[in-house]
Design a protein around this motif. Structure first.
Motif, PDB file in Angstrom:
ATOM      1  N   THR A  15       0.826  -1.206   0.000  1.00 22.16           N
ATOM      2  CA  THR A  15       0.000   0.000   0.000  1.00 22.16           C
ATOM      3  C   THR A  15       0.861   1.257   0.000  1.00 22.16           C
ATOM      4  O   THR A  15       0.579   2.211  -0.731  1.00 22.16           O
ATOM      5  CB  THR A  15      -0.936   0.010   1.224  1.00 22.16           C
ATOM      6  OG1 THR A  15      -1.795  -1.132   1.154  1.00 22.16           O
ATOM      7  CG2 THR A  15      -1.772   1.270   1.283  1.00 22.16           C
ATOM      8  N   LEU A  16       1.909   1.256   0.810  1.00 23.68           N
ATOM      9  CA  LEU A  16       2.785   2.424   0.914  1.00 23.68           C
ATOM     10  C   LEU A  16       3.871   2.443  -0.165  1.00 23.68           C
ATOM     11  O   LEU A  16       4.608   3.424  -0.272  1.00 23.68           O
ATOM     12  CB  LEU A  16       3.444   2.467   2.298  1.00 23.68           C
ATOM     13  CG  LEU A  16       2.509   2.647   3.490  1.00 23.68           C
ATOM     14  CD1 LEU A  16       3.299   2.562   4.791  1.00 23.68           C
ATOM     15  CD2 LEU A  16       1.752   3.960   3.392  1.00 23.68           C
ATOM     16  N   ASN A  17       3.980   1.350  -0.898  1.00 25.01           N
ATOM     17  CA  ASN A  17       5.001   1.215  -1.930  1.00 25.01           C
ATOM     18  C   ASN A  17       6.415   1.371  -1.345  1.00 25.01           C
ATOM     19  O   ASN A  17       7.254   2.114  -1.856  1.00 25.01           O
ATOM     20  CB  ASN A  17       4.772   2.205  -3.079  1.00 25.01           C
ATOM     21  CG  ASN A  17       5.531   1.820  -4.325  1.00 25.01           C
ATOM     22  OD1 ASN A  17       5.816   0.649  -4.548  1.00 25.01           O
ATOM     23  ND2 ASN A  17       5.886   2.799  -5.133  1.00 25.01           N
ATOM     24  N   VAL A  18       6.627   0.667  -0.234  1.00 27.60           N
ATOM     25  CA  VAL A  18       7.930   0.624   0.427  1.00 27.60           C
ATOM     26  C   VAL A  18       8.279  -0.837   0.689  1.00 27.60           C
ATOM     27  O   VAL A  18       7.468  -1.731   0.471  1.00 27.60           O
ATOM     28  CB  VAL A  18       7.930   1.421   1.759  1.00 27.60           C
ATOM     29  CG1 VAL A  18       7.631   2.893   1.513  1.00 27.60           C
ATOM     30  CG2 VAL A  18       6.964   0.832   2.761  1.00 27.60           C
ATOM     31  N   SER A  19       9.466  -1.079   1.193  1.00 27.73           N
ATOM     32  CA  SER A  19       9.888  -2.456   1.455  1.00 27.73           C
ATOM     33  C   SER A  19       9.284  -2.982   2.756  1.00 27.73           C
ATOM     34  O   SER A  19       8.896  -2.211   3.643  1.00 27.73           O
ATOM     35  CB  SER A  19      11.411  -2.538   1.534  1.00 27.73           C
ATOM     36  OG  SER A  19      11.870  -1.922   2.715  1.00 27.73           O
ATOM     37  N   LEU A  20       9.231  -4.298   2.850  1.00 28.68           N
ATOM     38  CA  LEU A  20       8.751  -4.941   4.065  1.00 28.68           C
ATOM     39  C   LEU A  20       9.622  -4.558   5.257  1.00 28.68           C
ATOM     40  O   LEU A  20       9.113  -4.318   6.355  1.00 28.68           O
ATOM     41  CB  LEU A  20       8.726  -6.460   3.875  1.00 28.68           C
ATOM     42  CG  LEU A  20       8.245  -7.294   5.054  1.00 28.68           C
ATOM     43  CD1 LEU A  20       6.837  -6.895   5.480  1.00 28.68           C
ATOM     44  CD2 LEU A  20       8.307  -8.778   4.704  1.00 28.68           C
ATOM     45  N   SER A  21      10.916  -4.457   5.052  1.00 31.24           N
ATOM     46  CA  SER A  21      11.806  -4.086   6.157  1.00 31.24           C
ATOM     47  C   SER A  21      11.518  -2.667   6.645  1.00 31.24           C
ATOM     48  O   SER A  21      11.636  -2.388   7.843  1.00 31.24           O
ATOM     49  CB  SER A  21      13.275  -4.243   5.770  1.00 31.24           C
ATOM     50  OG  SER A  21      13.601  -3.419   4.688  1.00 31.24           O
ATOM     51  N   GLN A  22      11.127  -1.771   5.749  1.00 34.66           N
ATOM     52  CA  GLN A  22      10.766  -0.415   6.173  1.00 34.66           C
ATOM     53  C   GLN A  22       9.499  -0.438   7.031  1.00 34.66           C
ATOM     54  O   GLN A  22       9.411   0.279   8.030  1.00 34.66           O
ATOM     55  CB  GLN A  22      10.562   0.489   4.965  1.00 34.66           C
ATOM     56  CG  GLN A  22      11.858   0.865   4.281  1.00 34.66           C
ATOM     57  CD  GLN A  22      11.626   1.643   3.008  1.00 34.66           C
ATOM     58  OE1 GLN A  22      10.976   1.161   2.084  1.00 34.66           O
ATOM     59  NE2 GLN A  22      12.160   2.849   2.953  1.00 34.66           N
ATOM     60  N   VAL A  23       8.531  -1.257   6.656  1.00 36.65           N
ATOM     61  CA  VAL A  23       7.302  -1.369   7.446  1.00 36.65           C
ATOM     62  C   VAL A  23       7.614  -1.965   8.813  1.00 36.65           C
ATOM     63  O   VAL A  23       7.118  -1.480   9.834  1.00 36.65           O
ATOM     64  CB  VAL A  23       6.232  -2.200   6.702  1.00 36.65           C
ATOM     65  CG1 VAL A  23       5.042  -2.496   7.610  1.00 36.65           C
ATOM     66  CG2 VAL A  23       5.781  -1.486   5.448  1.00 36.65           C
ATOM     67  N   LYS A  24       8.443  -2.989   8.853  1.00 35.78           N
ATOM     68  CA  LYS A  24       8.822  -3.589  10.139  1.00 35.78           C
ATOM     69  C   LYS A  24       9.490  -2.550  11.035  1.00 35.78           C
ATOM     70  O   LYS A  24       9.233  -2.496  12.235  1.00 35.78           O
ATOM     71  CB  LYS A  24       9.751  -4.780   9.927  1.00 35.78           C
ATOM     72  CG  LYS A  24       9.034  -5.986   9.363  1.00 35.78           C
ATOM     73  CD  LYS A  24      10.004  -7.137   9.153  1.00 35.78           C
ATOM     74  CE  LYS A  24       9.310  -8.354   8.593  1.00 35.78           C
ATOM     75  NZ  LYS A  24      10.232  -9.481   8.385  1.00 35.78           N
ATOM     76  N   ALA A  25      10.334  -1.716  10.458  1.00 35.19           N
ATOM     77  CA  ALA A  25      11.013  -0.661  11.231  1.00 35.19           C
ATOM     78  C   ALA A  25       9.995   0.352  11.757  1.00 35.19           C
ATOM     79  O   ALA A  25      10.109   0.814  12.899  1.00 35.19           O
ATOM     80  CB  ALA A  25      12.066   0.026  10.381  1.00 35.19           C
ATOM     81  N   LEU A  26       8.994   0.699  10.948  1.00 36.89           N
ATOM     82  CA  LEU A  26       7.954   1.631  11.392  1.00 36.89           C
ATOM     83  C   LEU A  26       7.170   1.056  12.566  1.00 36.89           C
ATOM     84  O   LEU A  26       6.852   1.756  13.529  1.00 36.89           O
ATOM     85  CB  LEU A  26       6.991   1.960  10.243  1.00 36.89           C
ATOM     86  CG  LEU A  26       7.527   2.831   9.133  1.00 36.89           C
ATOM     87  CD1 LEU A  26       6.542   2.873   7.967  1.00 36.89           C
ATOM     88  CD2 LEU A  26       7.806   4.235   9.645  1.00 36.89           C
ATOM     89  N   VAL A  27       6.843  -0.233  12.497  1.00 35.41           N
ATOM     90  CA  VAL A  27       6.081  -0.883  13.576  1.00 35.41           C
ATOM     91  C   VAL A  27       6.953  -0.995  14.823  1.00 35.41           C
ATOM     92  O   VAL A  27       6.515  -0.694  15.937  1.00 35.41           O
ATOM     93  CB  VAL A  27       5.546  -2.256  13.121  1.00 35.41           C
ATOM     94  CG1 VAL A  27       4.949  -3.029  14.287  1.00 35.41           C
ATOM     95  CG2 VAL A  27       4.504  -2.078  12.010  1.00 35.41           C
ATOM     96  N   ARG A  28       8.214  -1.420  14.643  1.00 38.00           N
ATOM     97  CA  ARG A  28       9.136  -1.549  15.778  1.00 38.00           C
ATOM     98  C   ARG A  28       9.316  -0.226  16.512  1.00 38.00           C
ATOM     99  O   ARG A  28       9.358  -0.185  17.744  1.00 38.00           O
ATOM    100  CB  ARG A  28      10.496  -2.031  15.290  1.00 38.00           C
ATOM    101  CG  ARG A  28      10.840  -3.402  15.748  1.00 38.00           C
ATOM    102  CD  ARG A  28      12.255  -3.807  15.346  1.00 38.00           C
ATOM    103  NE  ARG A  28      12.139  -4.965  14.478  1.00 38.00           N
ATOM    104  CZ  ARG A  28      12.434  -4.994  13.196  1.00 38.00           C
ATOM    105  NH1 ARG A  28      12.927  -3.958  12.587  1.00 38.00           N
ATOM    106  NH2 ARG A  28      12.280  -6.097  12.505  1.00 38.00           N
ATOM    107  N   SER A  29       9.411   0.863  15.756  1.00 40.90           N
ATOM    108  CA  SER A  29       9.650   2.175  16.362  1.00 40.90           C
ATOM    109  C   SER A  29       8.386   2.759  17.000  1.00 40.90           C
ATOM    110  O   SER A  29       8.472   3.716  17.764  1.00 40.90           O
ATOM    111  CB  SER A  29      10.174   3.148  15.312  1.00 40.90           C
ATOM    112  OG  SER A  29       9.138   3.491  14.397  1.00 40.90           O
TER     113      SER A  29
END
Length: 73
Positions: A15-29
């Motif tokens: 949806t955001l057109n970003v990588s899975l690792s970027q989403v994981k970092a957003l959730v972690r933070s």
């Protein structure tokens, strides 16, 4: 057909057109609220949380531009 209440992290990344690792970092933070569900601990993001995150990013972008910090690529 209504959209699902919860999205996988992969769905969020698409949806955001970003990588899975970027989403994981957003959730972690904590920037993007997620919830860990079930015995296997799968992560999900509620649609409303994703929309709230997107709105916050629009607001931050507007503020950044108004301060003259528009670093468009």
């Amino acid at each position: 057909m209504p959209s699902p209440r919860f999205l996988t992290l992969t769905d969020v990344a698409e949806t955001l057109n970003v990588s899975l690792s970027q989403v994981k970092a957003l959730v972690r933070s904590g920037d993007l609220q997620g919830v860990k569900l079930g015995g296997r601990g799968v992560w999900r993001v509620e649609n409303t949380e994703l929309e709230a995150y997107i709105q916050r990013m629009y607001e931050q972008t507007r503020e950044s531009i108004s301060r003259g910090a528009d670093d468009l690529d």
